[in-house]
Design a protein around this motif. Sequence first.
Motif, PDB file in Angstrom:
ATOM      1  N   VAL A 207     -25.116  47.996 113.979  1.00  0.00           N
ATOM      2  CA  VAL A 207     -25.677  46.654 113.846  1.00  0.00           C
ATOM      3  C   VAL A 207     -26.752  46.446 114.913  1.00  0.00           C
ATOM      4  CG1 VAL A 207     -23.844  45.622 115.248  1.00  0.00           C
ATOM      5  CG2 VAL A 207     -25.131  44.197 113.668  1.00  0.00           C
ATOM      6  N   SER A 208     -27.900  45.934 114.500  1.00  0.00           N
ATOM      7  CA  SER A 208     -28.993  45.634 115.433  1.00  0.00           C
ATOM      8  C   SER A 208     -28.718  44.314 116.143  1.00  0.00           C
ATOM      9  CB  SER A 208     -30.322  45.518 114.673  1.00  0.00           C
ATOM     10  OG  SER A 208     -30.690  46.746 114.108  1.00  0.00           O
ATOM     11  N   PRO A 209     -29.280  44.121 117.331  1.00  0.00           N
ATOM     12  CA  PRO A 209     -29.083  42.854 118.046  1.00  0.00           C
ATOM     13  C   PRO A 209     -29.583  41.645 117.263  1.00  0.00           C
ATOM     14  CG  PRO A 209     -30.099  44.476 119.489  1.00  0.00           C
ATOM     15  CD  PRO A 209     -30.067  45.069 118.111  1.00  0.00           C
ATOM     16  N   THR A 210     -30.542  41.833 116.386  1.00  0.00           N
ATOM     17  CA  THR A 210     -31.103  40.716 115.630  1.00  0.00           C
ATOM     18  C   THR A 210     -30.461  40.536 114.256  1.00  0.00           C
ATOM     19  OG1 THR A 210     -32.828  42.178 114.778  1.00  0.00           O
ATOM     20  CG2 THR A 210     -33.343  40.897 116.775  1.00  0.00           C
ATOM     21  N   THR A 211     -29.480  41.367 113.918  1.00  0.00           N
ATOM     22  CA  THR A 211     -28.817  41.265 112.617  1.00  0.00           C
ATOM     23  C   THR A 211     -27.856  40.081 112.614  1.00  0.00           C
ATOM     24  OG1 THR A 211     -28.886  43.669 112.378  1.00  0.00           O
ATOM     25  CG2 THR A 211     -27.380  42.485 110.939  1.00  0.00           C
ATOM     26  N   PRO A 212     -28.006  39.159 111.666  1.00  0.00           N
ATOM     27  CA  PRO A 212     -27.025  38.062 111.577  1.00  0.00           C
ATOM     28  C   PRO A 212     -25.636  38.639 111.305  1.00  0.00           C
ATOM     29  CG  PRO A 212     -28.947  37.600 110.227  1.00  0.00           C
ATOM     30  CD  PRO A 212     -29.067  39.025 110.684  1.00  0.00           C
ATOM     31  N   SER A 213     -24.613  38.029 111.854  1.00  0.00           N
ATOM     32  CA  SER A 213     -23.270  38.586 111.753  1.00  0.00           C
ATOM     33  C   SER A 213     -22.636  38.411 110.386  1.00  0.00           C
ATOM     34  CB  SER A 213     -22.362  37.970 112.817  1.00  0.00           C
ATOM     35  OG  SER A 213     -22.264  36.582 112.611  1.00  0.00           O
TER      36      SER A 213
END
Length: 99
Positions: free
Chosen positions: A80-86
């Motif tokens: 998961v990227s830091p900017t990916t919404p959870s």
Amino acid sequence: MGEGIMPGTSHKLALLEADASVEVSGDGAGLVKVEVMPTTDTGDCVVLHVADEKLREEVSFDLHVSYRSGLQEHLRFFAVSPTTPSNTKSDSGMAEFEE
């Protein structure tokens, strides 16, 4: 759901026994390079290297470890990227909480 790993990073796991065979499967398997490394103090370990890619959603993968003794492990992970919404992973179970 598993343990999250950021793209462009590595994650080290101790193996329970020496001489293990490892395999990665799942949607995110193509993002993962697996390296089995001997360590001097505790035995072998596995290092998961996740490709440095920007992800629009979480991508799951599984690590399967088989030992000569017959013992097996199945460990779940996701990249998961830091900017990916959870809540963007289609099978995350978040739909139960959405209105």
